[in-house]
Scaffold this motif. Sequence first.
Motif, short mmCIF file in Angstrom:
data_model
loop_
_atom_site.label_atom_id
_atom_site.label_comp_id
_atom_site.label_asym_id
_atom_site.label_seq_id
_atom_site.Cartn_x
_atom_site.Cartn_y
_atom_site.Cartn_z
N LYS A 86 0.83 -1.20 0.00
CA LYS A 86 0.00 0.00 0.00
C LYS A 86 0.87 1.26 0.00
O LYS A 86 0.45 2.31 -0.47
CB LYS A 86 -0.90 -0.04 1.24
N TYR A 87 2.09 1.13 0.53
CA TYR A 87 3.00 2.27 0.67
C TYR A 87 4.32 1.96 -0.05
O TYR A 87 4.65 0.80 -0.25
CB TYR A 87 3.29 2.55 2.15
N ASP A 88 5.07 3.00 -0.35
CA ASP A 88 6.39 2.79 -0.94
C ASP A 88 7.38 2.29 0.10
O ASP A 88 8.27 1.50 -0.20
CB ASP A 88 6.91 4.09 -1.57
N ILE A 89 7.23 2.75 1.34
CA ILE A 89 8.16 2.36 2.39
C ILE A 89 7.44 2.34 3.73
O ILE A 89 6.56 3.17 3.97
CB ILE A 89 9.40 3.30 2.43
N SER A 90 7.80 1.39 4.56
CA SER A 90 7.32 1.33 5.95
C SER A 90 8.50 1.64 6.86
O SER A 90 9.57 1.05 6.71
CB SER A 90 6.78 -0.06 6.29
N VAL A 91 8.29 2.56 7.78
CA VAL A 91 9.32 2.91 8.76
C VAL A 91 8.86 2.34 10.10
O VAL A 91 7.82 2.72 10.63
CB VAL A 91 9.50 4.44 8.86
N ILE A 92 9.63 1.40 10.62
CA ILE A 92 9.29 0.71 11.86
C ILE A 92 10.09 1.32 13.00
O ILE A 92 11.33 1.34 12.96
CB ILE A 92 9.56 -0.80 11.73
N ILE A 93 9.37 1.81 14.02
CA ILE A 93 10.01 2.52 15.13
C ILE A 93 9.58 1.93 16.47
O ILE A 93 8.46 2.17 16.93
CB ILE A 93 9.64 4.02 15.09
N PRO A 94 10.44 1.14 17.11
CA PRO A 94 10.15 0.70 18.47
C PRO A 94 10.30 1.90 19.42
O PRO A 94 11.21 2.71 19.24
CB PRO A 94 11.24 -0.34 18.77
N VAL A 95 9.41 1.99 20.38
CA VAL A 95 9.44 3.12 21.31
C VAL A 95 9.59 2.60 22.73
O VAL A 95 8.81 1.75 23.17
CB VAL A 95 8.14 3.96 21.19
N GLN B 128 4.51 4.65 5.28
CA GLN B 128 3.81 4.10 6.43
C GLN B 128 4.75 4.21 7.63
O GLN B 128 5.90 3.79 7.57
CB GLN B 128 3.45 2.63 6.21
N VAL B 129 4.26 4.79 8.70
CA VAL B 129 5.04 4.92 9.93
C VAL B 129 4.40 4.00 10.97
O VAL B 129 3.21 4.14 11.28
CB VAL B 129 5.06 6.38 10.44
N ILE B 130 5.16 3.05 11.46
CA ILE B 130 4.68 2.10 12.46
C ILE B 130 5.44 2.36 13.76
O ILE B 130 6.63 2.08 13.86
CB ILE B 130 4.88 0.64 12.00
N LEU B 131 4.75 2.94 14.72
CA LEU B 131 5.33 3.22 16.04
C LEU B 131 4.78 2.18 17.00
O LEU B 131 3.56 2.02 17.14
CB LEU B 131 4.93 4.61 16.50
N ILE B 132 5.67 1.44 17.66
CA ILE B 132 5.25 0.40 18.58
C ILE B 132 5.83 0.70 19.96
O ILE B 132 7.04 0.62 20.17
CB ILE B 132 5.68 -1.00 18.10
N LEU C 170 14.06 2.54 12.28
CA LEU C 170 14.52 3.78 12.86
C LEU C 170 14.28 3.71 14.35
O LEU C 170 13.25 3.19 14.79
CB LEU C 170 13.73 4.94 12.24
N ASP C 171 15.21 4.19 15.14
CA ASP C 171 15.00 4.23 16.59
C ASP C 171 14.21 5.49 16.94
O ASP C 171 14.26 6.49 16.23
CB ASP C 171 16.33 4.21 17.33
N SER C 172 13.51 5.44 18.06
CA SER C 172 12.62 6.54 18.44
C SER C 172 13.36 7.74 19.01
O SER C 172 12.73 8.74 19.38
CB SER C 172 11.56 6.06 19.42
N ASP C 173 14.67 7.69 19.06
CA ASP C 173 15.45 8.86 19.46
C ASP C 173 16.37 9.30 18.32
O ASP C 173 17.32 10.05 18.52
CB ASP C 173 16.26 8.58 20.73
N ASP C 174 16.06 8.87 17.09
CA ASP C 174 16.85 9.22 15.91
C ASP C 174 16.05 10.10 14.97
O ASP C 174 14.82 10.05 14.95
CB ASP C 174 17.27 7.97 15.14
N THR C 175 16.77 10.87 14.18
CA THR C 175 16.16 11.62 13.08
C THR C 175 16.96 11.34 11.82
O THR C 175 18.11 10.91 11.88
CB THR C 175 16.14 13.14 13.36
N ILE C 176 16.33 11.61 10.68
CA ILE C 176 16.99 11.47 9.39
C ILE C 176 16.82 12.78 8.64
O ILE C 176 15.91 13.56 8.92
CB ILE C 176 16.43 10.28 8.57
N SER C 177 17.71 13.02 7.68
CA SER C 177 17.60 14.25 6.90
C SER C 177 16.33 14.19 6.04
O SER C 177 15.80 13.11 5.77
CB SER C 177 18.84 14.45 6.04
N ASN C 178 15.87 15.34 5.60
CA ASN C 178 14.57 15.40 4.92
C ASN C 178 14.58 14.82 3.50
O ASN C 178 13.53 14.75 2.87
CB ASN C 178 13.99 16.82 4.95
#
Length: 132
Positions: free
Chosen positions: A5-14, A39-43, A94-102
């Motif tokens: 459904k999406y081009d990319i899923s970003v999985i973020i454990p919190v 798709q952003v998946i925050l768990i 991606l970790d929940s304390d990380d950021t990536i460039s735009n």
Amino acid sequence: MKKTKYDISVIIPVYNTEEWVEDTIKCLINQKYDFSKIQVILINDGSPDNSDAIIQPYAKKYDNILYINKENEGVSKTRNLGLSLSEGRYILFLDSDDTISNDTIASIVAFFDEHYDEIDLVSYRLIPIKNG
């Protein structure tokens, strides 16, 4: 192959990242790439801090943000749950304390689209940024 459904899923454990998780979410919303295709998946892995209250408004506002609250089981089980829920053609952890460039998501999708039959996995360099 499952339908995507999406081009990319970003999985973020919190877990205990109330100080940073909002910056992580915002860096994804502000990508140069069309956010509706991400798709952003925050768990939340049983985090006892205030992460839940920070994430909930974003999950309610955006249809492509999936938020799960679960009992603490560790990062591996949490990421595996994210994989089972992903609807993206590609996966980014991606970790929940990380950021990536735009422009990171655009670069990742373009790279894998170009090399789809050649490459399965890419890692990238981390650049620590000291706050304060």
